[in-house]
Scaffold this active site. Structure first.
Site, PDB file in Angstrom:
ATOM      1  N   LEU A 152       0.853  -1.198   0.000  1.00 13.62           N
ATOM      2  CA  LEU A 152       0.000   0.000   0.000  1.00 13.62           C
ATOM      3  C   LEU A 152       0.885   1.243   0.000  1.00 13.62           C
ATOM      4  CD1 LEU A 152      -3.044   0.866   0.137  1.00 13.62           C
ATOM      5  CD2 LEU A 152      -2.652   1.207   2.609  1.00 13.62           C
ATOM      6  N   GLY A 153       1.399   1.551  -1.199  1.00 12.33           N
ATOM      7  CA  GLY A 153       2.135   2.800  -1.402  1.00 12.33           C
ATOM      8  C   GLY A 153       1.227   3.792  -2.104  1.00 12.33           C
ATOM      9  N   ARG A 154       1.825   4.747  -2.839  1.00 13.81           N
ATOM     10  CA  ARG A 154       0.991   5.773  -3.478  1.00 13.81           C
ATOM     11  C   ARG A 154       0.118   5.173  -4.577  1.00 13.81           C
ATOM     12  NH1 ARG A 154       6.152   9.684  -3.785  1.00 13.81           N
ATOM     13  NH2 ARG A 154       7.078   7.609  -3.754  1.00 13.81           N
ATOM     14  N   ILE A 155       0.640   4.219  -5.326  1.00 14.44           N
ATOM     15  CA  ILE A 155      -0.198   3.570  -6.344  1.00 14.44           C
ATOM     16  C   ILE A 155      -1.269   2.719  -5.654  1.00 14.44           C
ATOM     17  CG2 ILE A 155      -0.236   1.868  -8.211  1.00 14.44           C
ATOM     18  CD1 ILE A 155       2.518   2.879  -9.072  1.00 14.44           C
ATOM     19  N   ARG A 175       5.550  -4.172   4.553  1.00 13.03           N
ATOM     20  CA  ARG A 175       6.558  -4.701   5.486  1.00 13.03           C
ATOM     21  C   ARG A 175       6.367  -4.065   6.865  1.00 13.03           C
ATOM     22  NH1 ARG A 175      12.028  -3.702   2.304  1.00 13.03           N
ATOM     23  NH2 ARG A 175      10.781  -1.921   1.685  1.00 13.03           N
ATOM     24  N   ILE A 229      -0.151  -6.035 -10.722  1.00 11.97           N
ATOM     25  CA  ILE A 229       0.136  -4.832 -11.513  1.00 11.97           C
ATOM     26  C   ILE A 229       1.571  -4.373 -11.256  1.00 11.97           C
ATOM     27  CG2 ILE A 229      -0.591  -3.120  -9.773  1.00 11.97           C
ATOM     28  CD1 ILE A 229      -1.599  -2.988 -13.483  1.00 11.97           C
ATOM     29  N   ARG A 231       5.271  -6.534 -10.536  1.00 13.53           N
ATOM     30  CA  ARG A 231       6.337  -7.197 -11.262  1.00 13.53           C
ATOM     31  C   ARG A 231       6.075  -8.697 -11.228  1.00 13.53           C
ATOM     32  NH1 ARG A 231       7.321  -3.018 -13.087  1.00 13.53           N
ATOM     33  NH2 ARG A 231       9.285  -1.854 -13.227  1.00 13.53           N
ATOM     34  N   ASP A 255      -0.787  -8.271 -15.325  1.00 11.64           N
ATOM     35  CA  ASP A 255      -0.252  -7.268 -16.255  1.00 11.64           C
ATOM     36  C   ASP A 255       1.257  -7.410 -16.390  1.00 11.64           C
ATOM     37  OD1 ASP A 255       0.505  -3.793 -16.321  1.00 11.64           O
ATOM     38  OD2 ASP A 255      -0.430  -4.913 -17.964  1.00 11.64           O
ATOM     39  N   GLU A 260       9.220 -11.161 -19.337  1.00 17.06           N
ATOM     40  CA  GLU A 260       8.564 -10.376 -20.386  1.00 17.06           C
ATOM     41  C   GLU A 260       9.506 -10.118 -21.576  1.00 17.06           C
ATOM     42  OE1 GLU A 260       7.191  -6.813 -18.521  1.00 17.06           O
ATOM     43  OE2 GLU A 260       6.025  -7.886 -17.043  1.00 17.06           O
ATOM     44  N   HIS A 278       1.727  -5.815 -19.950  1.00 15.84           N
ATOM     45  CA  HIS A 278       2.410  -4.784 -19.159  1.00 15.84           C
ATOM     46  C   HIS A 278       2.035  -3.379 -19.661  1.00 15.84           C
ATOM     47  CE1 HIS A 278       6.189  -3.837 -16.574  1.00 15.84           C
ATOM     48  NE2 HIS A 278       5.298  -2.872 -16.493  1.00 15.84           N
TER      49      HIS A 278
HETATM   50  C1  8YV Z   1       6.351   0.827 -17.462  1.00 18.58           C
HETATM   51  C2  8YV Z   1       6.577   0.269 -15.047  1.00 18.58           C
HETATM   52  O1  8YV Z   1       5.806  -0.306 -18.048  1.00 18.58           O
HETATM   53  O2  8YV Z   1       7.106   2.390 -14.182  1.00 18.58           O
HETATM   54  C3  8YV Z   1       7.298   1.166 -14.108  1.00 18.58           C
HETATM   55  O3  8YV Z   1       8.031   0.629 -13.256  1.00 18.58           O
HETATM   56  O4  8YV Z   1       6.626  -0.899 -14.959  1.00 18.58           O
HETATM   57  C4  8YV Z   1       5.738   0.853 -16.107  1.00 18.58           C
HETATM   58  O5  8YV Z   1       5.386   2.136 -15.809  1.00 18.58           O
HETATM   59  C5  8YV Z   1       7.830   0.700 -17.570  1.00 18.58           C
HETATM   60  O6  8YV Z   1       8.439   1.680 -16.829  1.00 18.58           O
HETATM   61  C6  8YV Z   1       8.213   0.827 -19.052  1.00 18.58           C
HETATM   62  O7  8YV Z   1       9.579   0.534 -19.204  1.00 18.58           O
END
Ligand code: 8YV
Length: 312
Positions: A152-155, A175, A229, A231, A255, A260, A278
């Site tokens: 739970l950060g800003r995103i 954490r 959303i 990694r 995503d 990848e 992604h």
């Molecule tokens: C982009 C991301 O896909 O900001 C990130 O860490 O994963 C996404 O915003 C990525 O930065 C594009 O290289």
């Protein structure tokens, strides 16, 4: 003399075009023989403009003895060895905040698509099944369900706002507990046990590798959903695939992936999974804002001023 910099990957076209007017650019990703390429230009390079997942590690930094700054396109810096940068006095910047709302929009889209099977219902209509087989099967609502935010950060906060507007209850695990109105679970297993949907929003890297494993998926259970959303590295991907195939969780919305843009084809066979390539921050407006910030960090650095968004 323009400062000489390296692009690690083929990235946002507008950003790279602007950088090519201001710097002498060397494109590492185009080099067939990267060690030879680095031997040729490394002595002169003062900055890395990092795009994508190419590792910016100690080995690369050692090949660039005059390296001063790594300016990353993106908020995630898991492909950059921050300790190696710190040890060498190399500044690292990223592009946080300008993408929060856009990534949160995509995360809500992932939750909606996964629980309501929107892509699958679109395909159902396009293949003529509606006319021949009748209505698309009922799915499940967001309202009244609990969304567990892992990170739970800003995103994560922006995602919570959207999910609450859809009638979801929010809880989280970080954490460390933070000042938040949402209930806190002490670990990912507890969060999964107490949630209907787990949304992964943590940073990538060694600290979170396989954080979501079989124990977490068992706690999420056959009526639970996993969305990612963040990694691909945060989830034990082969285990997730097995749990989806055996319906030991209800479904997943992904995503991001471990390797990848290569995604195991077994995922393509699954009806209980939604797959995005992604696209979290992938809008015209947001990628321009990210690029502008990456460019600004480089300009400030070479003007001898403090950078805007420093990581180390
Ligand atoms: C982009 C991301 O896909 O900001 C990130 O860490 O994963 C996404 O915003 C990525 O930065 C594009 O290289």
């Amino acid at each position: 003399m323009k400062p000489e910099i390296i692009f690690t990957g083929k990235g946002h076209a507008g950003t790279q075009a602007t950088l090519e007017t201001e710097y002498t650019v060397h494109k590492l990703y185009e080099a067939a023989d990267k060690p030879a390429f680095l031997r040729g230009v490394g002595e002169r390079v003062r900055a890395v403009a990092s795009f994508g997942h190419y590792p910016v590690d100690g080995k690369l930094m050692d090949a660039l003895p005059k390296l001063e700054i790594v300016s990353n396109f993106g908020v995630g810096v898991d492909q950059i060895d921050l300790d190696a940068a710190k040890k060498r006095g190399v500044v690292v910047t990223n592009t946080p905040d300008v993408l929060n709302e856009c990534v949160a929009d995509t995360a809500l889209g992932l939750i909606l698509s996964t629980l309501r099977k929107l892509p699958q219902s679109d395909a159902y209509l396009r293949t003529g099944a509606w006319a021949t087989k009748g209505p698309y099967p009922l799915t499940t609502s967001l309202g009244g369900k609990t969304l567990g935010i892992l990170g739970l950060g800003r995103i994560g906060e922006a995602i919570a706002k959207r999910a609450q507007a859809c009638g979801m209850n929010i809880r989280y695990h970080n954490r460390r507990r933070k000042d938040s109105p949402f209930p806190y679970d002490p670990d990912p297993v507890a969060l999964a046990r107490n949630s209907d949907v787990v949304m992964i929003v943590t940073p990538g890297g060694a600290e979170t590798k396989n954080l979501v494993d079989a124990k977490v998926l068992d706690a999420l259970g056959p009526e639970g959903y996993l969305c990612n959303i963040a990694r691909g590295s945060v989830v034990d991907e082969p285990v997730l695939l097995k749990y989806l195939q055996e319906k030991r969780i209800a479904g997943a919305g992904l995503d991001v992936f471990a390797d990848e843009p290569r995604v195991p084809e077994a995922f393509f066979e699954l009806d209980n999974t939604v797959l995005f390539p992604h696209v979290g921050s992938a809008t015209i407006e947001t990628r321009k804002a990210m690029g502008d910030l990456q460019i600004e960090n480089l300009r400030l650095h070479f003007a001898g001023k403090p950078v805007r968004t420093r990581v180390v």
